[in-house]
Design a protein around this motif. Structure first.
Motif, PDB file in Angstrom:
ATOM      1  N   SER A 228      14.327  13.983   8.997  1.00 22.77           N
ATOM      2  CA  SER A 228      13.138  13.882   9.846  1.00 22.77           C
ATOM      3  C   SER A 228      13.110  14.982  10.901  1.00 22.77           C
ATOM      4  O   SER A 228      12.049  15.542  11.207  1.00 22.77           O
ATOM      5  CB  SER A 228      13.089  12.512  10.540  1.00 22.77           C
ATOM      6  N   MET A 229      14.284  15.300  11.437  1.00 19.92           N
ATOM      7  CA  MET A 229      14.373  16.336  12.464  1.00 19.92           C
ATOM      8  C   MET A 229      14.503  17.736  11.872  1.00 19.92           C
ATOM      9  O   MET A 229      14.506  18.731  12.596  1.00 19.92           O
ATOM     10  CB  MET A 229      15.583  16.064  13.375  1.00 19.92           C
ATOM     11  N   ASN A 230      14.632  17.804  10.548  1.00 20.04           N
ATOM     12  CA  ASN A 230      14.753  19.083   9.846  1.00 20.04           C
ATOM     13  C   ASN A 230      15.963  19.888  10.333  1.00 20.04           C
ATOM     14  O   ASN A 230      15.866  21.087  10.625  1.00 20.04           O
ATOM     15  CB  ASN A 230      13.473  19.913   9.999  1.00 20.04           C
ATOM     16  N   VAL A 231      17.106  19.206  10.414  1.00 19.77           N
ATOM     17  CA  VAL A 231      18.349  19.850  10.848  1.00 19.77           C
ATOM     18  C   VAL A 231      19.467  19.493   9.872  1.00 19.77           C
ATOM     19  O   VAL A 231      19.313  18.620   9.013  1.00 19.77           O
ATOM     20  CB  VAL A 231      18.741  19.418  12.274  1.00 19.77           C
ATOM     21  N   GLU A 232      20.612  20.148  10.041  1.00 21.09           N
ATOM     22  CA  GLU A 232      21.722  19.963   9.107  1.00 21.09           C
ATOM     23  C   GLU A 232      22.765  18.969   9.589  1.00 21.09           C
ATOM     24  O   GLU A 232      23.448  18.343   8.778  1.00 21.09           O
ATOM     25  CB  GLU A 232      22.394  21.304   8.831  1.00 21.09           C
ATOM     26  N   THR A 233      22.936  18.823  10.903  1.00 20.28           N
ATOM     27  CA  THR A 233      23.991  17.947  11.412  1.00 20.28           C
ATOM     28  C   THR A 233      23.407  16.816  12.249  1.00 20.28           C
ATOM     29  O   THR A 233      22.298  16.923  12.797  1.00 20.28           O
ATOM     30  CB  THR A 233      24.998  18.735  12.268  1.00 20.28           C
TER      31      THR A 233
END
Length: 254
Positions: A228-233
């Protein structure tokens, strides 16, 4: 002065972003500014403002203009953008007009200038808000009514500019304090909950026990939160959700 104080008090008491923005649009129209776009990012890096999908934008412009100005990336080449990135305070669009007349605008800046003229953005002021870190930037573009010239707007600002800048700064601070969501970045209640527990230092097993689910289910919710946040971690998801005021919300807002 009383009118300004009443307005500031009303803004500070707003709990709805939509109501706050509607109030601010009407207030700016009273001064002659009827085409407004407010933008804010927490992901600035040098001259880059980050992914446009992560910008927080409020505007009463037409969808057609916003699709062109934001969707086609014209915003970064706007004649006032260079000033905005390097300064804090209010600036007349007269500097853009003078740069255009003297041939000092680049080809891309001239293109954006001409698009703005086509959409009636011929006079106005830009306010660049104070930043709290090198990663943040916020500004508001105040486009004047089509019947007002830049000279007219500069005269309005000479009389009322101090108050206009003050209430825009107050509105900016209030906007930044309220939760907001991008439909493509919105967390579910469960994703928000598990991220909050991560922020409190809990392990996957701890969270599973606290919410009465299996560790695998917790891992699933965290993965979906990262998506949802478009991040990897997960740490990045926690940071971005915090920037977007999507976690640690009062019960009435969850």
């Amino acid at each position: 002065m009383k009118d300004t104080l009443d307005y500031i008090e009303a803004v500070m008491n707003e709990t709805s972003l939509e109501a706050l923005w509607d109030r601010h649009v009407l207030r700016m129209a009273d001064y002659g500014f009827d085409k407004i776009i407010y933008g804010y990012t927490n992901f600035r890096s040098g001259l880059s403002l980050g992914d446009v999908e992560d910008f927080f934008i409020l505007s009463n412009h037409s969808r057609d203009y916003l699709d062109k100005f934001l969707g086609e990336g014209l915003y970064f080449h706007g004649p006032m953008m260079n000033w905005t990135l390097k300064n804090t305070g209010a600036q007349s669009w007269n500097i853009a007009h003078k740069a255009m007349q003297s041939g000092q605008l680049s080809d891309r800046q001239r293109q954006v200038y001409e698009v703005n003229q086509q959409y009636g953005m011929h006079a106005g002021y830009t306010i660049s808000f104070p930043t709290v870190s090198s990663r943040t930037k916020g500004a508001i573009s105040l486009g004047a009514h089509q019947d007002l010239s830049q000279h007219d707007v500069d005269e309005i600002w000479a009389r009322k500019g101090r108050g206009i800048e003050l209430i825009n700064n107050v509105a900016h601070l209030k906007i930044h304090s309220l939760p907001y969501t991008n439909p493509e970045r919105e967390l579910t209640k469960r994703q928000r909950e598990v991220l909050e527990w991560v922020g409190d230092g809990k392990t996957i097993q701890d969270i599973a026990t606290l919410i009465g689910r299996t560790p695998a289910t917790v891992e699933k919710h965290l993965r979906l939160a990262r998506d949802s946040m478009n991040v990897e971690t997960t740490a990045q998801a926690l940071l971005k959700a915090s920037f977007m005021h999507q976690i640690y919300l009062p019960e009435s807002q969850t």
